[in-house]
Design a protein around this motif. Structure first.
Motif, mmCIF file in Angstrom:
data_model
loop_
_atom_site.group_PDB
_atom_site.id
_atom_site.type_symbol
_atom_site.label_atom_id
_atom_site.label_comp_id
_atom_site.label_asym_id
_atom_site.label_seq_id
_atom_site.Cartn_x
_atom_site.Cartn_y
_atom_site.Cartn_z
ATOM 1 N N LEU A 55 0.832 -1.207 0.000
ATOM 2 C CA LEU A 55 0.000 0.000 0.000
ATOM 3 C C LEU A 55 0.867 1.257 0.000
ATOM 4 O O LEU A 55 0.631 2.189 -0.776
ATOM 5 C CB LEU A 55 -0.935 -0.002 1.205
ATOM 6 N N VAL A 56 1.888 1.295 0.846
ATOM 7 C CA VAL A 56 2.784 2.460 0.903
ATOM 8 C C VAL A 56 3.455 2.670 -0.446
ATOM 9 O O VAL A 56 3.557 3.802 -0.932
ATOM 10 C CB VAL A 56 3.842 2.296 2.024
ATOM 11 N N GLN A 57 3.870 1.585 -1.089
ATOM 12 C CA GLN A 57 4.543 1.708 -2.388
ATOM 13 C C GLN A 57 3.585 2.219 -3.466
ATOM 14 O O GLN A 57 3.995 2.942 -4.367
ATOM 15 C CB GLN A 57 5.149 0.373 -2.793
ATOM 16 N N LYS A 58 2.302 1.877 -3.372
ATOM 17 C CA LYS A 58 1.326 2.370 -4.345
ATOM 18 C C LYS A 58 1.003 3.845 -4.127
ATOM 19 O O LYS A 58 0.789 4.587 -5.077
ATOM 20 C CB LYS A 58 0.047 1.533 -4.281
ATOM 21 N N VAL A 59 0.931 4.256 -2.876
ATOM 22 C CA VAL A 59 0.577 5.638 -2.536
ATOM 23 C C VAL A 59 1.776 6.568 -2.672
ATOM 24 O O VAL A 59 1.620 7.748 -2.983
ATOM 25 C CB VAL A 59 0.025 5.698 -1.096
ATOM 26 N N ALA A 60 2.957 6.055 -2.493
ATOM 27 C CA ALA A 60 4.165 6.879 -2.437
ATOM 28 C C ALA A 60 4.387 7.780 -3.649
ATOM 29 O O ALA A 60 4.728 8.950 -3.461
ATOM 30 C CB ALA A 60 5.383 6.005 -2.203
ATOM 31 N N PRO A 61 4.216 7.310 -4.880
ATOM 32 C CA PRO A 61 4.473 8.216 -6.007
ATOM 33 C C PRO A 61 3.608 9.480 -5.977
ATOM 34 O O PRO A 61 4.086 10.573 -6.254
ATOM 35 C CB PRO A 61 4.145 7.359 -7.238
ATOM 36 N N THR A 62 2.357 9.337 -5.583
ATOM 37 C CA THR A 62 1.472 10.500 -5.485
ATOM 38 C C THR A 62 1.852 11.362 -4.292
ATOM 39 O O THR A 62 1.918 12.587 -4.392
ATOM 40 C CB THR A 62 0.003 10.050 -5.342
ATOM 41 N N ALA A 63 2.093 10.715 -3.162
ATOM 42 C CA ALA A 63 2.400 11.450 -1.941
ATOM 43 C C ALA A 63 3.798 12.052 -1.958
ATOM 44 O O ALA A 63 4.078 12.985 -1.212
ATOM 45 C CB ALA A 63 2.257 10.519 -0.744
ATOM 46 N N ALA A 64 4.674 11.555 -2.823
ATOM 47 C CA ALA A 64 6.054 12.036 -2.858
ATOM 48 C C ALA A 64 6.123 13.525 -3.167
ATOM 49 O O ALA A 64 7.028 14.219 -2.704
ATOM 50 C CB ALA A 64 6.868 11.253 -3.875
ATOM 51 N N SER A 65 5.152 14.016 -3.926
ATOM 52 C CA SER A 65 5.157 15.454 -4.231
ATOM 53 C C SER A 65 4.858 16.278 -2.985
ATOM 54 O O SER A 65 5.161 17.467 -2.938
ATOM 55 C CB SER A 65 4.156 15.769 -5.338
ATOM 56 N N LEU A 116 8.335 10.560 2.805
ATOM 57 C CA LEU A 116 7.597 9.395 2.328
ATOM 58 C C LEU A 116 8.222 8.826 1.061
ATOM 59 O O LEU A 116 8.306 7.616 0.891
ATOM 60 C CB LEU A 116 6.129 9.754 2.075
ATOM 61 N N ALA A 117 8.691 9.681 0.183
ATOM 62 C CA ALA A 117 9.345 9.212 -1.043
ATOM 63 C C ALA A 117 10.599 8.410 -0.702
ATOM 64 O O ALA A 117 10.848 7.344 -1.278
ATOM 65 C CB ALA A 117 9.686 10.394 -1.937
ATOM 66 N N THR A 118 11.387 8.897 0.245
ATOM 67 C CA THR A 118 12.595 8.197 0.674
ATOM 68 C C THR A 118 12.242 6.858 1.313
ATOM 69 O O THR A 118 12.866 5.833 1.020
ATOM 70 C CB THR A 118 13.402 9.062 1.668
ATOM 71 N N LEU A 119 11.219 6.861 2.160
ATOM 72 C CA LEU A 119 10.778 5.638 2.822
ATOM 73 C C LEU A 119 10.331 4.599 1.792
ATOM 74 O O LEU A 119 10.707 3.430 1.869
ATOM 75 C CB LEU A 119 9.636 5.943 3.787
ATOM 76 N N ALA A 120 9.539 5.020 0.808
ATOM 77 C CA ALA A 120 9.061 4.095 -0.229
ATOM 78 C C ALA A 120 10.218 3.492 -1.000
ATOM 79 O O ALA A 120 10.217 2.295 -1.307
ATOM 80 C CB ALA A 120 8.106 4.820 -1.167
ATOM 81 N N THR A 121 11.228 4.278 -1.313
ATOM 82 C CA THR A 121 12.398 3.771 -2.032
ATOM 83 C C THR A 121 13.127 2.727 -1.193
ATOM 84 O O THR A 121 13.518 1.670 -1.696
ATOM 85 C CB THR A 121 13.347 4.934 -2.393
ATOM 86 N N MET A 122 13.295 2.999 0.088
ATOM 87 C CA MET A 122 13.971 2.046 0.978
ATOM 88 C C MET A 122 13.180 0.749 1.103
ATOM 89 O O MET A 122 13.744 -0.345 1.127
ATOM 90 C CB MET A 122 14.161 2.662 2.364
ATOM 91 N N LEU A 123 11.841 0.848 1.183
ATOM 92 C CA LEU A 123 11.004 -0.324 1.407
ATOM 93 C C LEU A 123 10.958 -1.262 0.215
ATOM 94 O O LEU A 123 10.607 -2.428 0.357
ATOM 95 C CB LEU A 123 9.585 0.108 1.787
ATOM 96 N N GLU A 124 11.327 -0.782 -0.970
ATOM 97 C CA GLU A 124 11.322 -1.631 -2.158
ATOM 98 C C GLU A 124 12.232 -2.848 -1.997
ATOM 99 O O GLU A 124 12.013 -3.877 -2.612
ATOM 100 C CB GLU A 124 11.748 -0.829 -3.392
#
Length: 109
Positions: free
Chosen positions: A72-82, A87-95
């Motif tokens: 879910l975080v990975q799906k939401v992250a691209p939109t929320a990254a702006s 959150l963008a950094t967290l999503a990249t790490m979680l990949e």
């Protein structure tokens, strides 16, 4: 989560109540002492989850597989990254994580 802001209440009739702030969710649980797991069922069975447990006389640790949350975080992250570089950094790490577990330790009151 701030300490003391949420609670679980387990009754002997296999029902439970999860409380966060002023909100309550009632459900059922099944504890399997041999497998050291607990299965929760909330919202008339529409939400179920199984967790690993470790317990003693005064504490209960509950650990859930976090793959669904990570997805879910990975799906939401691209939109929320702006809106949030954190959150963008967290999503990249979680990949790079698979099979991550999240949990909590509860103390008997």
């Amino acid at each position: 989560v701030k300490e003391g802001s949420c609670s679980f209440t387990f009754a002997e009739n296999d029902t439970c109540t999860f409380k966060v702030g002023s909100r309550e969710i009632k459900g059922k649980y099944t504890l399997d002492g041999e497998k050291k797991t607990i299965q929760f069922s909330f919202l008339q069975g529409r939400f179920t989850s199984t967790a690993h447990v470790a317990y003693s006389v005064s504490t209960l640790s509950i650990v859930f597989n976090a793959d669904k949350m990570l997805s879910l975080v990975q799906k939401v992250a691209p939109t929320a990254a702006s809106y949030s570089t954190t959150l963008a950094t967290l999503a990249t790490m979680l990949e790079s994580y698979k099979g991550m577990m999240l949990g909590m330790k509860l103390e008997k009151k």
